[in-house]
Scaffold this motif. Structure first.
Motif, PDB file in Angstrom:
ATOM      1  N   ILE A 211      -3.277  28.110  48.566  1.00 37.12           N
ATOM      2  CA  ILE A 211      -3.592  29.524  48.305  1.00 37.12           C
ATOM      3  C   ILE A 211      -3.412  30.352  49.574  1.00 37.12           C
ATOM      4  O   ILE A 211      -2.800  31.423  49.565  1.00 37.12           O
ATOM      5  CB  ILE A 211      -5.014  29.665  47.754  1.00 37.12           C
ATOM      6  N   HIS A 212      -3.945  29.864  50.686  1.00 39.11           N
ATOM      7  CA  HIS A 212      -3.800  30.577  51.961  1.00 39.11           C
ATOM      8  C   HIS A 212      -2.334  30.667  52.371  1.00 39.11           C
ATOM      9  O   HIS A 212      -1.875  31.714  52.843  1.00 39.11           O
ATOM     10  CB  HIS A 212      -4.600  29.879  53.057  1.00 39.11           C
ATOM     11  N   SER A 213      -1.601  29.576  52.214  1.00 38.67           N
ATOM     12  CA  SER A 213      -0.205  29.567  52.664  1.00 38.67           C
ATOM     13  C   SER A 213       0.658  30.517  51.855  1.00 38.67           C
ATOM     14  O   SER A 213       1.709  30.964  52.325  1.00 38.67           O
ATOM     15  CB  SER A 213       0.370  28.152  52.589  1.00 38.67           C
ATOM     16  N   MET A 214       0.222  30.856  50.639  1.00 38.42           N
ATOM     17  CA  MET A 214       0.979  31.786  49.789  1.00 38.42           C
ATOM     18  C   MET A 214       0.525  33.231  49.961  1.00 38.42           C
ATOM     19  O   MET A 214       1.061  34.136  49.321  1.00 38.42           O
ATOM     20  CB  MET A 214       0.840  31.372  48.328  1.00 38.42           C
ATOM     21  N   GLY A 215      -0.466  33.447  50.798  1.00 37.57           N
ATOM     22  CA  GLY A 215      -0.904  34.818  51.060  1.00 37.57           C
ATOM     23  C   GLY A 215      -1.931  35.348  50.083  1.00 37.57           C
ATOM     24  O   GLY A 215      -2.149  36.563  50.010  1.00 37.57           O
ATOM     25  N   PHE A 216      -2.587  34.465  49.332  1.00 34.59           N
ATOM     26  CA  PHE A 216      -3.659  34.877  48.423  1.00 34.59           C
ATOM     27  C   PHE A 216      -5.017  34.564  49.058  1.00 34.59           C
ATOM     28  O   PHE A 216      -5.097  33.940  50.115  1.00 34.59           O
ATOM     29  CB  PHE A 216      -3.538  34.148  47.083  1.00 34.59           C
ATOM     30  N   SER A 217      -6.081  34.986  48.390  1.00 26.79           N
ATOM     31  CA  SER A 217      -7.432  34.713  48.881  1.00 26.79           C
ATOM     32  C   SER A 217      -8.150  33.752  47.943  1.00 26.79           C
ATOM     33  O   SER A 217      -8.153  33.952  46.725  1.00 26.79           O
ATOM     34  CB  SER A 217      -8.235  36.013  48.970  1.00 26.79           C
ATOM     35  N   PRO A 218      -8.795  32.722  48.490  1.00 25.72           N
ATOM     36  CA  PRO A 218      -9.575  31.809  47.647  1.00 25.72           C
ATOM     37  C   PRO A 218     -10.889  32.425  47.191  1.00 25.72           C
ATOM     38  O   PRO A 218     -11.590  31.860  46.368  1.00 25.72           O
ATOM     39  CB  PRO A 218      -9.819  30.607  48.570  1.00 25.72           C
ATOM     40  N   HIS A 219     -11.226  33.613  47.730  1.00 23.28           N
ATOM     41  CA  HIS A 219     -12.538  34.215  47.480  1.00 23.28           C
ATOM     42  C   HIS A 219     -12.562  35.191  46.303  1.00 23.28           C
ATOM     43  O   HIS A 219     -13.622  35.711  45.964  1.00 23.28           O
ATOM     44  CB  HIS A 219     -13.010  34.945  48.741  1.00 23.28           C
ATOM     45  N   MET A 220     -11.404  35.446  45.687  1.00 21.14           N
ATOM     46  CA  MET A 220     -11.359  36.366  44.549  1.00 21.14           C
ATOM     47  C   MET A 220     -10.908  35.624  43.304  1.00 21.14           C
ATOM     48  O   MET A 220      -9.715  35.347  43.126  1.00 21.14           O
ATOM     49  CB  MET A 220     -10.408  37.536  44.844  1.00 21.14           C
ATOM     50  N   GLY A 221     -11.854  35.267  42.448  1.00 17.15           N
ATOM     51  CA  GLY A 221     -11.546  34.508  41.250  1.00 17.15           C
ATOM     52  C   GLY A 221     -11.542  35.371  40.004  1.00 17.15           C
ATOM     53  O   GLY A 221     -11.843  36.571  40.040  1.00 17.15           O
ATOM     54  N   PHE A 222     -11.246  34.742  38.869  1.00 12.79           N
ATOM     55  CA  PHE A 222     -11.168  35.446  37.597  1.00 12.79           C
ATOM     56  C   PHE A 222     -12.045  34.806  36.532  1.00 12.79           C
ATOM     57  O   PHE A 222     -12.372  35.440  35.543  1.00 12.79           O
ATOM     58  CB  PHE A 222      -9.710  35.480  37.125  1.00 12.79           C
ATOM     59  N   VAL A 223     -12.426  33.561  36.728  1.00 16.05           N
ATOM     60  CA  VAL A 223     -13.346  32.871  35.819  1.00 16.05           C
ATOM     61  C   VAL A 223     -14.654  32.595  36.541  1.00 16.05           C
ATOM     62  O   VAL A 223     -15.722  32.967  36.068  1.00 16.05           O
ATOM     63  CB  VAL A 223     -12.739  31.548  35.302  1.00 16.05           C
ATOM     64  N   HIS A 224     -14.564  31.964  37.702  1.00 18.76           N
ATOM     65  CA  HIS A 224     -15.756  31.667  38.493  1.00 18.76           C
ATOM     66  C   HIS A 224     -16.158  32.877  39.337  1.00 18.76           C
ATOM     67  O   HIS A 224     -15.316  33.685  39.716  1.00 18.76           O
ATOM     68  CB  HIS A 224     -15.517  30.466  39.401  1.00 18.76           C
ATOM     69  N   SER A 225     -17.425  32.952  39.638  1.00 16.43           N
ATOM     70  CA  SER A 225     -17.945  34.007  40.513  1.00 16.43           C
ATOM     71  C   SER A 225     -19.236  33.513  41.142  1.00 16.43           C
ATOM     72  O   SER A 225     -19.852  32.561  40.663  1.00 16.43           O
ATOM     73  CB  SER A 225     -18.205  35.303  39.722  1.00 16.43           C
ATOM     74  N   GLY A 226     -19.643  34.172  42.233  1.00 13.76           N
ATOM     75  CA  GLY A 226     -20.892  33.797  42.882  1.00 13.76           C
ATOM     76  C   GLY A 226     -20.838  32.482  43.621  1.00 13.76           C
ATOM     77  O   GLY A 226     -21.862  31.912  43.971  1.00 13.76           O
ATOM     78  N   SER A 227     -19.621  31.974  43.865  1.00 12.69           N
ATOM     79  CA  SER A 227     -19.446  30.721  44.598  1.00 12.69           C
ATOM     80  C   SER A 227     -18.538  30.980  45.795  1.00 12.69           C
ATOM     81  O   SER A 227     -17.851  32.003  45.848  1.00 12.69           O
ATOM     82  CB  SER A 227     -18.832  29.654  43.675  1.00 12.69           C
ATOM     83  N   PRO A 228     -18.499  30.069  46.765  1.00 15.83           N
ATOM     84  CA  PRO A 228     -17.719  30.324  47.977  1.00 15.83           C
ATOM     85  C   PRO A 228     -16.218  30.480  47.741  1.00 15.83           C
ATOM     86  O   PRO A 228     -15.569  31.275  48.403  1.00 15.83           O
ATOM     87  CB  PRO A 228     -18.011  29.083  48.838  1.00 15.83           C
ATOM     88  N   LEU A 229     -15.641  29.714  46.805  1.00 16.49           N
ATOM     89  CA  LEU A 229     -14.190  29.689  46.625  1.00 16.49           C
ATOM     90  C   LEU A 229     -13.817  29.804  45.142  1.00 16.49           C
ATOM     91  O   LEU A 229     -13.233  28.880  44.564  1.00 16.49           O
ATOM     92  CB  LEU A 229     -13.619  28.388  47.207  1.00 16.49           C
TER      93      LEU A 229
END
Length: 299
Positions: A211-229
């Motif tokens: 995810i990092h190598s592709m320029g995205f953020s592991p901290h912005m999800g669409f199903v999970h929330s309230g967790s670190p990644l």
């Protein structure tokens, strides 16, 4: 990775191959990341060179790389970091074969196109739900998910996973009392739960690096929330059935009550390689977010 039977390094069982002059990406190619371990990054005539544990010196085409993944036994000079940053190449510190993710160094001039698109989708409730729906459709290809809420789809997924655990238990003849994991108390779980925990952690490490190598953020999800990644956990659910759950049940009897981390690590690597996970992640993110050429836009 040491071969479990001979104690000799077995390159064919490695997730990421050793870097040599022959395996370096060509200047005409755009490459998302390069994994390095047991060596040193230095500067020579304003270019970055890699000196491995056998004293081989390899000049790295930093300008063609998105990200360097630094594994165990690596060191890097201050000057090397400056040149790497100037070339807009980020750096991640990871475990062996990127199976664990520790930290990420973001360059001040890094391309943020993919990150901006991810932020737009995550911030828009309707678009975010559509992204989640595309994720669930990969697990329920024959189901009509149109109009279903996130809560309803998560309920479907929870039911599917509970049934999957029970099915795998019957298939492999392993007793299953439910998922049990206490943070910091790995040994408290039964054998199947221990393998599940180890494989999940390894999968998270690979996905976080990708995810990092592709320029995205592991901290912005669409199903999970309230967790670190949350985005890592979103993607991990797409691959867990084969890479983690099936593997955990298949290994439980093989280890005969004695957890063997080398057996688990080797078996997990073999499945990751067979599934071409690193190539599949880029394609899946591109499809899920509907970002054309997401795997290359951040080059």
């Amino acid at each position: 990775m040491l071969d479990d039977t001979s104690g000799i390094k077995s390159p064919s069982k490695r997730l990421l191959i050793k870097v040599t002059r022959d395996t370096l990406p060509l200047v005409k190619d755009k490459y998302p990341f390069l994994y390095l371990e047991r060596g040193r990054l230095e500067i020579d005539d304003a270019s970055v060179k890699w000196i491995d544990s056998d004293a081989n010196v390899i000049r790295l085409p930093i300008a063609t790389l998105n990200c360097l993944l630094l594994g165990p036994g690596t060191s890097v000079t201050h000057e090397a970091v400056k040149v790497i940053a100037a070339a807009n190449c980020s750096v991640c510190w990871v475990g062996e074969d990127s199976l664990l993710f520790y930290a990420h160094g973001q360059t001040p001039t890094s391309d943020t196109r993919n990150l901006r698109e991810q932020m737009k989708l995550s911030a828009d409730p309707k678009k975010s739900l559509e992204v989640a729906r595309r994720m669930f459709s990969m697990r329920f290809p024959s189901a009509d998910l149109k109009g279903k809420s996130l809560k309803e789809m998560m309920g479907m997924e929870g039911y599917r996973i509970r049934n999957l655990y029970e099915q795998k238990g019957l298939e492999y003849g392993v007793g299953w009392k439910g998922r049990n994991y206490i943070p910091g108390k790995f040994e408290m779980g039964d054998m199947t739960n221990q393998v599940l925990t180890a494989c999940n952690a390894a999968l998270y490490g690979i996905l976080c690096s990708a995810i990092h190598s592709m320029g995205f953020s592991p901290h912005m999800g669409f199903v999970h929330s309230g967790s670190p990644l949350p985005f890592v956990y979103d993607l991990a659910d797409l691959y867990k059935e084969n890479l983690c759950i099936d593997l955990a049940f298949s290994l439980t009897l093989s280890m005969a009550g004695q957890y063997n981390k080398h057996m688990v690590s080797a078996a997990f690597r073999q499945r990751v390689i067979a599934a071409n996970l690193l190539g599949k992640v880029a394609q899946d993110i591109e499809s899920i977010l509907e970002i054309k050429n997401a795997s290359r836009d951040c080059q």
